[in-house]
Write a protein that holds these residues in place. Structure first.
Motif, short mmCIF file in Angstrom:
data_model
loop_
_atom_site.label_atom_id
_atom_site.label_comp_id
_atom_site.label_asym_id
_atom_site.label_seq_id
_atom_site.Cartn_x
_atom_site.Cartn_y
_atom_site.Cartn_z
N ALA A 14 -9.41 -2.63 -0.25
CA ALA A 14 -8.15 -2.37 -1.08
C ALA A 14 -7.11 -3.26 -0.46
O ALA A 14 -6.32 -3.92 -1.14
CB ALA A 14 -7.55 -1.17 -1.24
N LEU A 15 -6.97 -3.40 1.02
CA LEU A 15 -6.01 -4.23 1.64
C LEU A 15 -6.32 -5.62 1.43
O LEU A 15 -5.43 -6.51 1.34
CB LEU A 15 -5.95 -3.73 3.06
CG LEU A 15 -5.54 -2.36 3.26
CD1 LEU A 15 -5.27 -2.12 4.76
CD2 LEU A 15 -4.25 -1.91 2.50
N VAL A 41 -10.76 1.26 2.19
CA VAL A 41 -9.22 0.70 2.55
C VAL A 41 -9.52 -0.73 2.97
O VAL A 41 -8.42 -1.33 2.29
CB VAL A 41 -8.84 1.55 3.83
CG1 VAL A 41 -7.36 0.89 4.33
CG2 VAL A 41 -8.41 2.92 3.49
N TRP A 61 0.73 -1.33 -0.02
CA TRP A 61 0.07 -0.03 -0.05
C TRP A 61 0.89 1.26 0.14
O TRP A 61 0.65 2.33 -0.87
CB TRP A 61 -0.97 0.00 1.30
CG TRP A 61 -1.90 0.99 1.32
CD1 TRP A 61 -2.37 1.87 0.35
CD2 TRP A 61 -2.67 1.56 2.48
NE1 TRP A 61 -3.31 2.54 0.84
CE2 TRP A 61 -3.38 2.27 1.98
CE3 TRP A 61 -2.40 1.15 3.90
CZ2 TRP A 61 -4.43 3.16 3.00
CZ3 TRP A 61 -3.40 1.60 4.87
CH2 TRP A 61 -4.45 2.78 4.43
N TYR A 69 0.06 5.20 0.89
CA TYR A 69 -0.86 4.78 1.89
C TYR A 69 -2.08 5.52 1.63
O TYR A 69 -2.91 6.04 2.17
CB TYR A 69 -0.61 5.23 3.12
CG TYR A 69 0.72 4.42 3.70
CD1 TYR A 69 0.75 3.01 3.73
CD2 TYR A 69 1.95 5.19 3.90
CE1 TYR A 69 1.97 2.41 4.16
CE2 TYR A 69 2.93 4.75 4.17
CZ TYR A 69 3.08 3.25 4.38
OH TYR A 69 4.40 2.69 4.54
N GLY A 70 -2.49 5.69 0.18
CA GLY A 70 -3.68 6.22 -0.32
C GLY A 70 -3.55 7.68 -0.51
O GLY A 70 -4.76 8.46 -0.95
N HIS A 111 -6.41 2.34 -4.15
CA HIS A 111 -5.28 2.24 -3.41
C HIS A 111 -4.08 1.54 -3.73
O HIS A 111 -3.03 1.44 -3.40
CB HIS A 111 -5.83 1.80 -2.04
CG HIS A 111 -6.79 3.13 -1.35
ND1 HIS A 111 -5.86 3.84 -0.59
CD2 HIS A 111 -7.96 3.23 -1.52
CE1 HIS A 111 -7.02 4.70 0.26
NE2 HIS A 111 -8.14 4.38 -0.28
N THR A 112 -4.59 0.34 -4.43
CA THR A 112 -3.68 -0.78 -4.79
C THR A 112 -3.27 -0.92 -5.95
O THR A 112 -2.56 -1.96 -6.27
CB THR A 112 -4.20 -2.12 -3.96
OG1 THR A 112 -5.53 -2.16 -4.52
CG2 THR A 112 -4.06 -2.15 -2.45
N ALA A 137 -5.17 -6.68 -1.97
CA ALA A 137 -4.12 -6.96 -2.13
C ALA A 137 -3.49 -8.21 -1.76
O ALA A 137 -2.67 -9.25 -2.08
CB ALA A 137 -3.17 -6.00 -1.33
N GLU A 182 2.83 1.65 -3.39
CA GLU A 182 1.74 1.94 -4.71
C GLU A 182 1.19 3.25 -4.59
O GLU A 182 1.09 3.79 -5.68
CB GLU A 182 0.58 0.74 -4.56
CG GLU A 182 1.30 -0.66 -4.99
CD GLU A 182 1.82 -0.85 -6.43
OE1 GLU A 182 0.98 -0.04 -7.44
OE2 GLU A 182 2.63 -1.58 -6.36
#
Length: 407
Positions: free
Chosen positions: A225-226, A222, A132, A138-139, A195-196, A229, A135
């Motif tokens: 997104a996490l 989030v 994260w 962290y957004g 995010h990812t 990933a 990439e």
């Protein structure tokens, strides 16, 4: 948290993005001609295929509202870096103290999500955080480009047309499914999203509805997104409970040529060759398979890489990227910097400089084949032979110092 774009190593792109950008060996960096005489004809040509994939007219028109091909995006398809970062420079930029600190803050803020993802997918929380962080910081920077318009620009511009048209149609399907609204579908100029930073095809294959609200929203959620990933890494063979690799110390008189030839063997076999984990620590499992990685040759930190390192490379096909992810994860966890420093005076070699290096080796009688800028086994053997003859450390590393010596 920084609001600027995260530092990236342009010559080394993710597998998803490298294919998309067409920046493989020999890629022609010229501005393609548009495939259509005008934009309206192009948009009209996309509609039948979009409709056949279940995209409604309303969604289609909303997605293309205000579309004008972007000259800026097309110019990026033919840009070339003037300099190349060394691994040391890349890692120093990527694993900054700010990014480590922010990663630790995010670990606390999203502890429940990360803990659940680790339990569900078997991926260490710090690895998810590191991806994260790498990439999108962290957004804090997700690209800011309208993904539909970016992909349409590349398709209209006839740049990797088949690939980008497929991604464009897939992105329209994502809108039709209601995972995100068109104005919120933002990403990179090449269409990596959220995010990812998933390409639309990767989204379709690996994105998950982690928070259970019926949408796979890697832009605004989030947890989604996490979780996505983590699912991506699990789907590509992540070995739960194992790390990515270890920094190691090599014995005096180490045979670098033999190490290159061996490739993978067990950590126990490496130990038998005198290779030791730094800091006096033991390897937790001597039966794990590993390969030596010397990004700065024998003059910098040396690593034994495990299977999970190559899984990280499925996210971004770059040794530098995977090393930075692993190191950032360790730093977030509380591990210190590498024991051995990267050489301070080394500069990265461009492709033309690597070709020059190969030409100079050939000129000196070390037959490494036709210069192509790719340092493979034959080039490495030639480097080692030259280094031995010149009384240099025979580590096979194609460095700026070696090029100077050959010149």
């Amino acid at each position: 948290m920084r609001s600027t774009a995260p530092t990236t190593d342009f010559p080394v792109l993710s597998r998803r993005r490298a294919i998309a950008l067409g920046l493989g060996a020999g890629a022609a960096l010229v501005l393609p001609r548009p495939a259509f005489a005008n934009v309206s004809d192009f948009v009209a040509s996309v509609w039948p295929e979009a409709s056949s994939r279940g995209v409604s007219r309303a969604i289609f028109e909303q997605a293309f509202a205000g579309f004008t091909p972007s000259d800026r995006i097309m110019s990026l398809t033919r840009s070339q870096p003037e300099t190349v970062k060394t691994t040391g420079q890349y890692v120093a930029d990527a694993v900054s103290s700010t990014r480590v600190s922010n990663g630790r803050s995010m670990r606390g803020e999203w502890a429940q999500t990360l803990g659940g993802a680790e339990q569900r997918y078997g991926i260490q929380s710090e690895i998810i955080l590191a991806i994260w962080g790498m990439e999108t910081n962290y957004g804090s920077y997700m690209g800011g480009n309208n993904v539909i318009h970016a992909l349409a620009t590349l398709t209209y511009g006839n740049y990797r047309r088949d690939f980008f048209k497929s991604e464009l149609l897939t992105a329209l399907q994502i809108l039709q499914a209601g995972h995100v609204a068109a104005p919120q579908m933002v990403g990179s100029w090449a269409g990596a999203m959220g995010h990812t930073q998933f390409m639309p095809s990767s989204f379709m294959a690996y994105a998950v509805d982690y928070n259970g609200n019926g949408k796979r929203d890697i832009w605004n959620s989030v947890p989604d997104a996490l979780g996505s990933a983590a699912n991506y890494l699990k789907s590509h063979g992540w070995r739960s409970g194992e790390t990515w690799g270890y920094e190691v110390q090599l014995p005096s008189g180490f045979d670098y040529g033999r190490a290159w030839d061996i490739g993978r063997q067990t950590l126990g076999q490496w130990e038998a060759m005198g290779v030791r984990r730094t800091g006096g620590r033991n390897f937790p499992r001597s039966g794990d398979m590993g390969r030596i990685f010397m990004p700065s040759g024998g003059s910098g930190p040396v690593f034994l890489l495990l299977a999970n390192f190559d899984v990280i490379k499925r996210y971004n096909n770059s040794d530098n990227y995977a090393l930075a992810v692993g190191h950032l994860a360790d730093r977030i966890l509380g591990v210190g910097p590498f024991i051995r420093s990267f050489p301070a005076n080394e500069t990265g070699l461009t492709r033309s400089q690597r070709e020059e290096l190969q030409s100079l080796l050939n000129r000196r009688g070390y037959n490494v084949g036709t210069p192509d800028g790719v340092v493979g086994p034959k080039t490495r053997q030639g480097i080692i032979a030259f280094q031995r003859a010149a009384g240099l450390l025979a580590d096979g590393h194609a460095s700026s110092g070696l090029l100077s010596a050959l010149r």
